[in-house]
Design a protein around this motif. Structure first.
Motif, PDB file in Angstrom:
ATOM      1  N   GLU A  22       0.801  -1.054  -0.089  1.00 38.10           N
ATOM      2  CA  GLU A  22      -0.061   0.054  -0.116  1.00 38.10           C
ATOM      3  C   GLU A  22       0.944   1.246  -0.016  1.00 38.10           C
ATOM      4  O   GLU A  22       0.466   2.297  -0.638  1.00 38.10           O
ATOM      5  CB  GLU A  22      -1.070  -0.069   1.298  1.00 38.10           C
ATOM      6  N   ASN A  23       1.753   1.271   0.869  1.00 38.29           N
ATOM      7  CA  ASN A  23       2.712   2.570   0.917  1.00 38.29           C
ATOM      8  C   ASN A  23       4.082   2.668  -0.090  1.00 38.29           C
ATOM      9  O   ASN A  23       4.384   3.795  -0.241  1.00 38.29           O
ATOM     10  CB  ASN A  23       2.848   2.787   2.104  1.00 38.29           C
ATOM     11  N   PHE A  24       4.541   1.590  -0.438  1.00 37.34           N
ATOM     12  CA  PHE A  24       5.844   1.390  -1.213  1.00 37.34           C
ATOM     13  C   PHE A  24       5.962   0.860  -2.295  1.00 37.34           C
ATOM     14  O   PHE A  24       6.996   0.830  -3.377  1.00 37.34           O
ATOM     15  CB  PHE A  24       6.818   0.732  -0.173  1.00 37.34           C
ATOM     16  N   ILE A  25       4.941   0.344  -2.986  1.00 29.04           N
ATOM     17  CA  ILE A  25       4.796  -0.828  -4.056  1.00 29.04           C
ATOM     18  C   ILE A  25       5.568   0.213  -5.349  1.00 29.04           C
ATOM     19  O   ILE A  25       6.173  -0.165  -6.300  1.00 29.04           O
ATOM     20  CB  ILE A  25       3.519  -1.314  -4.460  1.00 29.04           C
ATOM     21  N   ARG A  26       5.113   1.437  -5.344  1.00 30.90           N
ATOM     22  CA  ARG A  26       5.263   2.394  -6.614  1.00 30.90           C
ATOM     23  C   ARG A  26       6.704   3.033  -6.483  1.00 30.90           C
ATOM     24  O   ARG A  26       7.298   3.435  -7.579  1.00 30.90           O
ATOM     25  CB  ARG A  26       4.330   3.596  -6.675  1.00 30.90           C
ATOM     26  N   PHE A  27       7.503   2.884  -5.320  1.00 32.94           N
ATOM     27  CA  PHE A  27       8.653   3.619  -5.324  1.00 32.94           C
ATOM     28  C   PHE A  27       9.878   2.683  -4.664  1.00 32.94           C
ATOM     29  O   PHE A  27      11.065   3.193  -4.944  1.00 32.94           O
ATOM     30  CB  PHE A  27       8.484   4.847  -4.397  1.00 32.94           C
ATOM     31  N   ALA A  28       9.770   1.722  -4.081  1.00 29.10           N
ATOM     32  CA  ALA A  28      10.474   0.983  -3.246  1.00 29.10           C
ATOM     33  C   ALA A  28      11.315   0.385  -4.217  1.00 29.10           C
ATOM     34  O   ALA A  28      10.790  -0.019  -5.464  1.00 29.10           O
ATOM     35  CB  ALA A  28      10.086   0.108  -2.079  1.00 29.10           C
ATOM     36  N   ASP A  29      12.628   0.246  -4.017  1.00 25.04           N
ATOM     37  CA  ASP A  29      13.648  -0.772  -5.056  1.00 25.04           C
ATOM     38  C   ASP A  29      13.109  -2.011  -5.157  1.00 25.04           C
ATOM     39  O   ASP A  29      12.791  -2.586  -4.178  1.00 25.04           O
ATOM     40  CB  ASP A  29      15.143  -0.582  -4.339  1.00 25.04           C
ATOM     41  N   ALA A  30      13.169  -2.471  -6.388  1.00 23.17           N
ATOM     42  CA  ALA A  30      12.777  -4.159  -6.628  1.00 23.17           C
ATOM     43  C   ALA A  30      13.432  -4.942  -5.649  1.00 23.17           C
ATOM     44  O   ALA A  30      12.889  -5.831  -5.335  1.00 23.17           O
ATOM     45  CB  ALA A  30      12.506  -4.197  -8.072  1.00 23.17           C
ATOM     46  N   ASP A  31      14.871  -4.761  -5.758  1.00 20.28           N
ATOM     47  CA  ASP A  31      15.400  -5.684  -4.861  1.00 20.28           C
ATOM     48  C   ASP A  31      15.500  -5.578  -3.320  1.00 20.28           C
ATOM     49  O   ASP A  31      15.664  -6.630  -2.774  1.00 20.28           O
ATOM     50  CB  ASP A  31      17.069  -5.167  -5.295  1.00 20.28           C
ATOM     51  N   PHE A  32      14.727  -4.724  -2.738  1.00 20.47           N
ATOM     52  CA  PHE A  32      14.469  -4.498  -1.575  1.00 20.47           C
ATOM     53  C   PHE A  32      13.342  -5.303  -1.337  1.00 20.47           C
ATOM     54  O   PHE A  32      13.218  -5.957  -0.376  1.00 20.47           O
ATOM     55  CB  PHE A  32      13.749  -2.925  -1.270  1.00 20.47           C
ATOM     56  N   ALA A 198      15.196   8.697  -1.773  1.00 18.72           N
ATOM     57  CA  ALA A 198      14.540   9.822  -2.620  1.00 18.72           C
ATOM     58  C   ALA A 198      13.206   9.526  -3.157  1.00 18.72           C
ATOM     59  O   ALA A 198      12.338  10.584  -3.290  1.00 18.72           O
ATOM     60  CB  ALA A 198      15.169   9.884  -4.004  1.00 18.72           C
ATOM     61  N   LYS A 199      12.947   8.242  -3.664  1.00 19.48           N
ATOM     62  CA  LYS A 199      11.464   7.947  -4.030  1.00 19.48           C
ATOM     63  C   LYS A 199      10.531   8.227  -3.084  1.00 19.48           C
ATOM     64  O   LYS A 199       9.553   8.617  -3.480  1.00 19.48           O
ATOM     65  CB  LYS A 199      11.470   6.501  -4.428  1.00 19.48           C
ATOM     66  N   ASP A 200      10.573   7.833  -1.834  1.00 20.53           N
ATOM     67  CA  ASP A 200       9.855   8.006  -0.671  1.00 20.53           C
ATOM     68  C   ASP A 200       9.402   9.343  -0.409  1.00 20.53           C
ATOM     69  O   ASP A 200       8.322   9.899  -0.404  1.00 20.53           O
ATOM     70  CB  ASP A 200      10.469   7.465   0.677  1.00 20.53           C
ATOM     71  N   TRP A 201      10.668  10.357  -0.576  1.00 22.62           N
ATOM     72  CA  TRP A 201      10.492  11.921  -0.488  1.00 22.62           C
ATOM     73  C   TRP A 201       9.714  12.458  -1.353  1.00 22.62           C
ATOM     74  O   TRP A 201       8.736  13.352  -1.122  1.00 22.62           O
ATOM     75  CB  TRP A 201      11.804  12.386  -0.076  1.00 22.62           C
ATOM     76  N   PHE A 202       9.930  11.787  -2.748  1.00 22.09           N
ATOM     77  CA  PHE A 202       9.460  12.240  -3.733  1.00 22.09           C
ATOM     78  C   PHE A 202       7.869  12.019  -3.903  1.00 22.09           C
ATOM     79  O   PHE A 202       6.858  13.033  -4.212  1.00 22.09           O
ATOM     80  CB  PHE A 202       9.830  11.661  -5.208  1.00 22.09           C
ATOM     81  N   SER A 203       7.363  10.877  -3.395  1.00 28.71           N
ATOM     82  CA  SER A 203       5.941  10.405  -3.028  1.00 28.71           C
ATOM     83  C   SER A 203       5.276  11.438  -2.346  1.00 28.71           C
ATOM     84  O   SER A 203       3.954  11.504  -2.189  1.00 28.71           O
ATOM     85  CB  SER A 203       5.918   9.097  -2.831  1.00 28.71           C
TER      86      SER A 203
END
Length: 340
Positions: A22-32, A198-203
């Motif tokens: 819900e919170n990270f699928i669009r922005f978190a690193d795929a490897d994470f 960076a992706k989290d802050w962008f979101s």
């Protein structure tokens, strides 16, 4: 197109926290996500980052970055049991293959543009990445600075991450450096971790230089603030999502560590232990009354106790009434009938 899931075919299952999607699928690193899935799909109470790295095909450093990220994000709790030195080793690749190896996927269009191809991806070879960096003066200066920070040449995966943040998300070189320096300050000298932050802050809409600088300073201050409270309350291990939310709220209310510590003392005196919900209630009451200094709170507590004590004292002199009762002689009092 819809799909029907035939559950019995898949065999055993394991639980994945909804917040990871819900919170990270669009922005978190795929490897994470790879590291998270491998970590959750285990029957052991203790996991080893080296074994996880072998299982998911990632470097030990990236696996540890991933576990730290998911823990700090409140998705899962992965407590570091020993102080392991971070390693920046990448998965070994034969030299003959490395020249034409496709790098990690990078987004092909700016996410701010609502287009049908917004989810398109592009792969760059090492040669193509090098050409892009050489042709862009700002990118060249940025990668040179990153190599100084890391103390080594950055690899093709890290260069792809830089290009992703620079071209797709629109962060400037200076903004990327601030984000990476923030990660270094919290002990995470990793481009992969910086990209996820960076992706989290962008979101969250944190995209301008001043906003990024302010957010980095706020989080560093909150980290120091939380560590002091954690130590004062005797909390061990990684903080839970709820604990982080409380600490962040108390900091936002303007309460320093001394005020929070005093609220903790009151809680322990009344309840025998630290109960964060109860402590939060005390601090919320002080916040609503406009207190932000310990001296003002202590004065308020003193005045409140004095007022309560005064309310308990009778409004007449008991000693005087007792003396009057002892000296009372009914024979000295005459009663006259009222005239009709």
């Amino acid at each position: 197109m819809k799909y029907k899931i035939s559950a019995p075919v898949f065999g055993k299952y394991f639980t994945v926290p909804c917040s990871a999607v819900e919170n990270f699928i669009r922005f978190a690193d795929a490897d994470f996500y790879k590291a998270l899935l491998c970590a959750l799909c285990t029957n052991e109470s203790v996991i080893d980052s080296l074994e996880l790295s072998k299982q998911c095909g990632l470097s030990v450093g990236k696996v540890e970055d991933a576990l730290e990220f998911w823990s700090s994000s409140g998705v899962a709790c992965f407590e570091r049991l020993t102080e392991d030195k971070e390693q920046n080793t990448e998965k070994a690749v034969p030299k003959a293959q490395s020249e034409n190896l496709p790098v990690c996927l990078t987004e092909a269009v700016n996410p701010m543009k609502k287009t049908a191809s917004a989810t398109a991806k592009v792969r760059y070879t090492t040669k193509e990445l090098a050409e892009k960096v050489e042709k862009n003066k700002e990118l060249k200066l940025l990668t040179d600075e990153l190599q100084k920070i890391f103390g080594r040449p950055i690899n093709h995966t890290e260069t792809a991450a830089v290009l992703n943040l620079y071209e797709y998300y629109g962060f400037s070189a200076a903004e990327i450096l601030i984000i990476l320096q923030f990660c270094v300050d919290i002990g995470k000298k990793s481009m992969a971790y910086a990209e996820t932050v960076a992706k989290d802050w962008f979101s969250k809409g944190i995209t301008e230089y001043d906003q990024i600088e302010a957010e980095a300073q706020r989080q560093l201050a909150l980290r120091d603030y939380s560590n002091k409270i954690k130590s004062d309350f005797g909390l061990e291990g990684s903080l839970t999502k709820k604990q982080r939310e409380y600490f962040e709220q108390w900091q936002a209310w303007g309460f320093d560590e001394k005020i929070v510590s005093y609220a903790g003392e009151i809680c322990r005196d009344l309840k025998g232990k630290n109960i964060l919900n109860y402590i939060n209630g005390i601090l919320k009451n002080w916040h609503e009354k406009g207190f932000d200094k310990l001296d003002d709170i202590l004065k308020y507590q003193k005045d409140y106790k004095e007022e309560k004590n005064q309310e308990k004292e009778p409004s007449y002199d008991l000693k005087l009434w007792r003396k009057m009762a002892e000296e009372f002689d009914p024979d000295t009092i005459s009663f006259e009938e009222d005239e009709a």
